[in-house]
Design a protein around this motif. Sequence first.
Motif, PDB file in Angstrom:
ATOM      1  N   ALA A   1      11.820 -57.226  22.908  1.00 33.76           N
ATOM      2  CA  ALA A   1      12.436 -56.886  24.300  1.00 33.76           C
ATOM      3  C   ALA A   1      13.599 -56.012  24.504  1.00 33.76           C
ATOM      4  CB  ALA A   1      12.408 -57.929  25.202  1.00 33.76           C
ATOM      5  N   ASN A   2      14.727 -56.372  23.767  1.00 32.11           N
ATOM      6  CA  ASN A   2      15.936 -55.898  23.784  1.00 32.11           C
ATOM      7  C   ASN A   2      16.105 -54.889  22.842  1.00 32.11           C
ATOM      8  OD1 ASN A   2      16.177 -58.219  24.961  1.00 32.11           O
ATOM      9  ND2 ASN A   2      18.272 -58.532  24.791  1.00 32.11           N
ATOM     10  N   GLU A   3      16.799 -53.685  23.211  1.00 34.17           N
ATOM     11  CA  GLU A   3      17.181 -52.334  22.297  1.00 34.17           C
ATOM     12  C   GLU A   3      17.909 -53.218  21.129  1.00 34.17           C
ATOM     13  OE1 GLU A   3      16.444 -49.202  22.565  1.00 34.17           O
ATOM     14  OE2 GLU A   3      14.874 -50.102  23.979  1.00 34.17           O
ATOM     15  N   PRO A   4      17.978 -52.146  19.995  1.00 31.59           N
ATOM     16  CA  PRO A   4      18.474 -52.727  19.070  1.00 31.59           C
ATOM     17  C   PRO A   4      20.297 -52.491  19.030  1.00 31.59           C
ATOM     18  CG  PRO A   4      17.121 -50.986  18.244  1.00 31.59           C
ATOM     19  CD  PRO A   4      17.217 -51.095  19.727  1.00 31.59           C
ATOM     20  N   ASP A   5      20.978 -53.501  18.619  1.00 25.55           N
ATOM     21  CA  ASP A   5      22.426 -53.922  18.923  1.00 25.55           C
ATOM     22  C   ASP A   5      23.102 -52.761  18.332  1.00 25.55           C
ATOM     23  OD1 ASP A   5      22.635 -54.531  16.295  1.00 25.55           O
ATOM     24  OD2 ASP A   5      22.919 -56.790  16.889  1.00 25.55           O
ATOM     25  N   SER A   6      24.370 -52.525  18.670  1.00 21.29           N
ATOM     26  CA  SER A   6      25.131 -51.495  17.913  1.00 21.29           C
ATOM     27  C   SER A   6      25.624 -51.579  16.606  1.00 21.29           C
ATOM     28  CB  SER A   6      26.494 -51.441  18.739  1.00 21.29           C
ATOM     29  OG  SER A   6      27.244 -52.475  18.861  1.00 21.29           O
ATOM     30  N   ALA A   7      25.530 -52.786  16.225  1.00 23.16           N
ATOM     31  CA  ALA A   7      25.567 -53.219  14.747  1.00 23.16           C
ATOM     32  C   ALA A   7      24.500 -52.532  13.963  1.00 23.16           C
ATOM     33  CB  ALA A   7      25.935 -54.774  14.488  1.00 23.16           C
TER      34      ALA A   7
ATOM     35  N   HIS B   1      22.682 -50.266  14.670  1.00 16.73           N
ATOM     36  CA  HIS B   1      22.726 -48.849  14.674  1.00 16.73           C
ATOM     37  C   HIS B   1      23.987 -48.071  13.776  1.00 16.73           C
ATOM     38  CE1 HIS B   1      20.029 -47.117  17.704  1.00 16.73           C
ATOM     39  NE2 HIS B   1      20.609 -47.816  18.682  1.00 16.73           N
ATOM     40  N   LYS B   2      24.927 -49.129  13.628  1.00 20.45           N
ATOM     41  CA  LYS B   2      25.978 -48.594  12.746  1.00 20.45           C
ATOM     42  C   LYS B   2      25.689 -48.666  11.072  1.00 20.45           C
ATOM     43  CE  LYS B   2      29.966 -49.734  15.761  1.00 20.45           C
ATOM     44  NZ  LYS B   2      31.184 -50.563  15.884  1.00 20.45           N
ATOM     45  N   LYS B   3      25.061 -49.919  10.957  1.00 19.70           N
ATOM     46  CA  LYS B   3      24.314 -49.896   9.690  1.00 19.70           C
ATOM     47  C   LYS B   3      23.462 -48.734   9.031  1.00 19.70           C
ATOM     48  CE  LYS B   3      24.396 -54.820   8.351  1.00 19.70           C
ATOM     49  NZ  LYS B   3      23.750 -55.916   8.138  1.00 19.70           N
ATOM     50  N   GLU B   4      22.473 -48.351  10.404  1.00 14.58           N
ATOM     51  CA  GLU B   4      21.620 -47.223   9.992  1.00 14.58           C
ATOM     52  C   GLU B   4      22.286 -45.991   9.624  1.00 14.58           C
ATOM     53  OE1 GLU B   4      18.473 -47.401  12.812  1.00 14.58           O
ATOM     54  OE2 GLU B   4      17.997 -49.574  12.240  1.00 14.58           O
ATOM     55  N   ALA B   5      23.178 -45.896  10.752  1.00 11.81           N
ATOM     56  CA  ALA B   5      23.955 -44.474  10.664  1.00 11.81           C
ATOM     57  C   ALA B   5      24.706 -44.445   9.250  1.00 11.81           C
ATOM     58  CB  ALA B   5      25.007 -44.334  11.844  1.00 11.81           C
ATOM     59  N   PHE B   6      25.521 -45.408   8.877  1.00 12.72           N
ATOM     60  CA  PHE B   6      26.355 -45.431   7.499  1.00 12.72           C
ATOM     61  C   PHE B   6      25.314 -45.184   6.510  1.00 12.72           C
ATOM     62  CE2 PHE B   6      27.760 -47.999   3.970  1.00 12.72           C
ATOM     63  CZ  PHE B   6      28.944 -47.487   3.763  1.00 12.72           C
ATOM     64  N   ARG B   7      24.140 -45.992   6.343  1.00  8.01           N
ATOM     65  CA  ARG B   7      23.273 -45.918   5.289  1.00  8.01           C
ATOM     66  C   ARG B   7      22.790 -44.215   5.276  1.00  8.01           C
ATOM     67  NH1 ARG B   7      18.319 -48.613   6.654  1.00  8.01           N
ATOM     68  NH2 ARG B   7      19.623 -50.410   6.556  1.00  8.01           N
ATOM     69  N   LEU B   8      22.478 -43.703   6.304  1.00  9.80           N
ATOM     70  CA  LEU B   8      22.092 -42.351   6.466  1.00  9.80           C
ATOM     71  C   LEU B   8      23.193 -41.386   5.706  1.00  9.80           C
ATOM     72  CD1 LEU B   8      19.813 -40.367   6.944  1.00  9.80           C
ATOM     73  CD2 LEU B   8      20.806 -40.376   9.477  1.00  9.80           C
ATOM     74  N   LEU B   9      24.418 -41.813   6.203  1.00 14.28           N
ATOM     75  CA  LEU B   9      25.469 -40.983   5.841  1.00 14.28           C
ATOM     76  C   LEU B   9      25.712 -40.994   4.207  1.00 14.28           C
ATOM     77  CD1 LEU B   9      27.916 -38.958   6.601  1.00 14.28           C
ATOM     78  CD2 LEU B   9      29.224 -40.989   7.170  1.00 14.28           C
TER      79      LEU B   9
ATOM     80  N   SER C   1      23.937 -52.149   3.204  1.00 16.49           N
ATOM     81  CA  SER C   1      23.173 -51.995   4.476  1.00 16.49           C
ATOM     82  C   SER C   1      21.702 -52.504   4.575  1.00 16.49           C
ATOM     83  CB  SER C   1      23.281 -50.252   4.770  1.00 16.49           C
ATOM     84  OG  SER C   1      22.493 -49.765   3.774  1.00 16.49           O
ATOM     85  N   TYR C   2      21.173 -52.662   3.752  1.00 17.58           N
ATOM     86  CA  TYR C   2      19.828 -53.306   3.484  1.00 17.58           C
ATOM     87  C   TYR C   2      19.930 -54.993   3.648  1.00 17.58           C
ATOM     88  CZ  TYR C   2      18.088 -48.736   1.827  1.00 17.58           C
ATOM     89  OH  TYR C   2      17.750 -47.498   1.612  1.00 17.58           O
ATOM     90  N   GLY C   3      20.958 -55.393   3.687  1.00 19.57           N
ATOM     91  CA  GLY C   3      21.292 -56.780   3.742  1.00 19.57           C
ATOM     92  C   GLY C   3      21.688 -57.389   2.234  1.00 19.57           C
TER      93      GLY C   3
END
Length: 633
Positions: free
Chosen positions: A5-11, A13-21, A351-353
Amino acid sequence: MSKVANEPDSAAHKKEAFRLLVKNTLERRLFYIPSFKIYGGVAGLYDYGPWGCAVETNLLNLWRQHFVMEEDMFEIRCPSVTPEVVLKASGHVDKFTDLMVKDEVTGDCHRADHLLKNFLNDILAKDAKITAEKKKEIMTDLASLDEFTGPELGAKIKAYNIKAPDTGNEVSEPYPFNLMFATTIGPTGLVRGYMRPETAQGIFVNFKDLYYENGNKLPFAAAQIGSAYRNEIAPRQGPMRVREFTMAEIEHFVNPFDKSHPKFKNVAHLEFFLFPRAEQTGLKDHVKTCIGDAVAKGIVDNETLGYFIARTYLFLTGIGINKERVRFRQHLQNEMAHYAEDCWDAEIECSYGWFECVGLADRSAFDLKAHTSKSGVELVAHEVFDNPKDVEQLTILPNKKILGKVFRKDQKILSESLQSMTDAEALALKAELEEKEKTIYRVCTTGQEFELTKEMVTISQQVVKTHGRNFTPSVIEPSFGVGRIMYCLYEHCFYTRPYTPGEQVSSVFRFPPLIAPIKCTVFPLIQREILNLKAKQISNSLTRVGVSNKMDVTGRSIGKRYARTDEVGIPFAITVDFDEGVTVRERDSKQQIRVPDGEVVDVVRDLANGSLPWAKVTSSYQVVLVPDTEAES
């Protein structure tokens, strides 16, 4: 996958953005790139570019220094193509599998445990309204992932109503898929083989010769670095899960009756994160523990295993892995192979855990016994007693006539397995047959089960006086996944400089000098022949003393050249100008010092090999301000 139900939290989002960078930087600067990219690529296959090759070379050189040289190990190299008989003996042909499910419509394949793991982690990350009871249930399932059988995994997938992630279609029941790449050896196609799934078997089959080379003495260790191949079901986590990869493995052969280590006292004081079984099953977190205490309390089975756990910690943190983001997780009891005494994984957080990057296992005597049984060559060590001893000698005599009549073609493998039993296993079998007159016996190398009766095998003991004994050594195995360690290192060393007006926003890899792909760049301040000549002379002198370096005479502004070298993690830069001496710049502080021409090569050499810290250099030479040219765009 059903939507939370809930949108992904900011944490998240930040992990995915960091991994992409990080990914974009690594691919753009050719640390690694997808293989066969112009043809669309193949999942799970990557090429290492110039910088990636250099980082791997430096990492492996440090691994050799840290383990092979300092522990006085043998290093060997064996072929990647392995005959089927070898991997049949080791159990890989019959049991080297993962559980797979298929999309019922498209036929796309997914690894069953990863499908469940990703779904449960998504719930924990995205569902802010999850109840404490539901969270506990999910945490319990995550902790038990490696213990689930195929039917149990299938039941969990149905209970959580998990669908194929890309299509939302139903998935099949889990079934086993062998991960080895099959091939044939020779033109007839009659000799089956496989691309090796690990490098360890080459060491085991050479034990007899290595033992002789070591003066017929234990303990000793052999190491091998090389490629391994696993036909991963669905490699979707970048360079962390690939089909061809570099392994660095050690097989430390030790007397099973004495697993102490003479150098354990040197590391017993070290404290780092352990994640024992009790904490996992109690749904707790890892705990900082003194390795000496862990061995003394029996959390880690023995000193030799504890020693290699500690040495692995020192290696990982020494190359630049953040010590707060590495832990050693103990295998759960049902997760371990039946023959293993104790197993731990060095897991590194990225970033993958938390990802397994090193496996450390006390494999008992399984491997040598399996190859002894299959090959008929005794892979044993000999112990000479100081004084003759009365010892109980166990004799195991399979009744091959009866076994052949009942089990026909399986008689040979069953007889060999019975004769390779340990004393404890044989005595347990003897007691069970005497009590029940029949029992189920399992051949560990193939997984086959046979119903034995008392007349099929005779197990007896007698006391004899002997001056020594033969025994099968135990094996302590640290196994390093080099590519996974490298990727975690990239993430741990990566950062971006805060934006400053007038400066470029730049990415930086904070590699320790010994790991950095090259150690130094040499720049002429501007394009002038006299400066180019001096820069070339310095570059040649650095090369002669073993300092890898690169000249940049592109004519870009000095600021852009610094930014490009920072982005690939080069720790030092020499700038040649018209004044006496040169400027030496350090990557992370951006500090610069003036060094006389005649001293710069020695200074940079000592900085690069780690014998001279930057703080000491700045106290010995004039520190100059960061020049305005570094801020030029």
